[in-house]
Motif scaffolding. Structure first.
Motif, PDB file in Angstrom:
ATOM      1  N   ILE A  10       0.838  -1.199   0.000  1.00  0.00           N
ATOM      2  CA  ILE A  10       0.000   0.000   0.000  1.00  0.00           C
ATOM      3  C   ILE A  10       0.872   1.246   0.000  1.00  0.00           C
ATOM      4  O   ILE A  10       0.599   2.215  -0.712  1.00  0.00           O
ATOM      5  CB  ILE A  10      -0.983  -0.031   1.189  1.00  0.00           C
ATOM      6  N   ARG A  11       1.958   1.222   0.774  1.00  0.00           N
ATOM      7  CA  ARG A  11       2.869   2.366   0.790  1.00  0.00           C
ATOM      8  C   ARG A  11       3.469   2.583  -0.594  1.00  0.00           C
ATOM      9  O   ARG A  11       3.576   3.713  -1.075  1.00  0.00           O
ATOM     10  CB  ARG A  11       3.975   2.118   1.829  1.00  0.00           C
ATOM     11  N   SER A  12       3.804   1.505  -1.271  1.00  0.00           N
ATOM     12  CA  SER A  12       4.351   1.604  -2.625  1.00  0.00           C
ATOM     13  C   SER A  12       3.309   2.153  -3.607  1.00  0.00           C
ATOM     14  O   SER A  12       3.631   2.999  -4.445  1.00  0.00           O
ATOM     15  CB  SER A  12       4.827   0.228  -3.068  1.00  0.00           C
ATOM     16  N   ASN A  13       2.064   1.683  -3.500  1.00  0.00           N
ATOM     17  CA  ASN A  13       1.008   2.137  -4.408  1.00  0.00           C
ATOM     18  C   ASN A  13       0.719   3.625  -4.266  1.00  0.00           C
ATOM     19  O   ASN A  13       0.379   4.291  -5.240  1.00  0.00           O
ATOM     20  CB  ASN A  13      -0.280   1.350  -4.185  1.00  0.00           C
ATOM     21  N   TYR A  14       0.814   4.157  -3.059  1.00  0.00           N
ATOM     22  CA  TYR A  14       0.514   5.568  -2.817  1.00  0.00           C
ATOM     23  C   TYR A  14       1.761   6.450  -2.806  1.00  0.00           C
ATOM     24  O   TYR A  14       1.662   7.649  -2.587  1.00  0.00           O
ATOM     25  CB  TYR A  14      -0.247   5.732  -1.499  1.00  0.00           C
TER      26      TYR A  14
END
Length: 187
Positions: free
Chosen positions: A119-123
């Motif tokens: 999720i951190r990578s996606n955002y």
């Protein structure tokens, strides 16, 4: 980690004002927001269900990781309770069962870590998998609050586009970025 982050910011590799989670890891303890307190207590007891909801909301594979996390989480609690019973009942032959309990806990933490890292990578949120692991290891209810509220902050949308052509679109974006960086370097 703090030294690495400071050097990355100083060299310009990391934007100190870049995207971040909507809720800090310590917000449930340091603010007077009942929603965060309720979220912390809820995630102490039903984290696997919250994990399923987060994965489903972010269009990731949800059922498998949530089931595995649930099994690991329940096994951890059951084996810890078994160890406590063993302390008071010498007839049980389960010496050292707590070690297996902590192995299950590390499995659970690994799944929460992978979810947070994805999720951190996606955002495009600053951080790294080591920070994700230790956050999940020590305060997994707070990590789940972060994951539940990440999409609410400022209407952030994932950097990766949805749809069947998302891989193609992403590679095109990366090619354009590399050409733009090369043009900036030459100029």
């Amino acid at each position: 980690m703090a030294t690495w982050r400071a050097l990355a910011m100083e060299c310009g590799d990391l934007n100190p004002y870049g995207p971040d989670f909507a809720v800090s890891l310590v917000d449930p303890f340091s603010t007077m927001r009942p929603k965060l307190w309720f979220g912390f207590i809820k995630n102490l007891f039903i984290t696997p269900m919250s994990l399923y909801d987060v994965l489903k909301r972010h269009k990731m594979s949800a059922l498998g990781p949530a089931i595995i996390a649930g099994v690991c989480w329940v096994a951890w609690i059951a084996l810890i309770i078994t160890e406590i019973i063993y302390i008071y009942d010498d007839t049980l032959k389960l010496k050292g069962i707590y070690a297996l309990a902590w192995v299950f806990y590390l499995g659970f933490v690994t799944i929460v870590t992978a979810t947070r890292a994805n999720i951190r990578s996606n955002y495009g949120i600053n951080g790294n998998p080591i920070e994700d692991f230790f956050a999940a290891l020590f305060v997994y209810p707070c990590v789940m609050i972060q994951l539940e509220t990440v999409s609410e902050k400022n209407g952030l949308a994932p950097l990766m586009p949805d749809g069947p052509d998302s891989a193609l679109n992403y590679s095109d974006v990366m090619k354009n970025r590399s050409h733009e960086n090369a043009a900036e370097t030459i100029a």
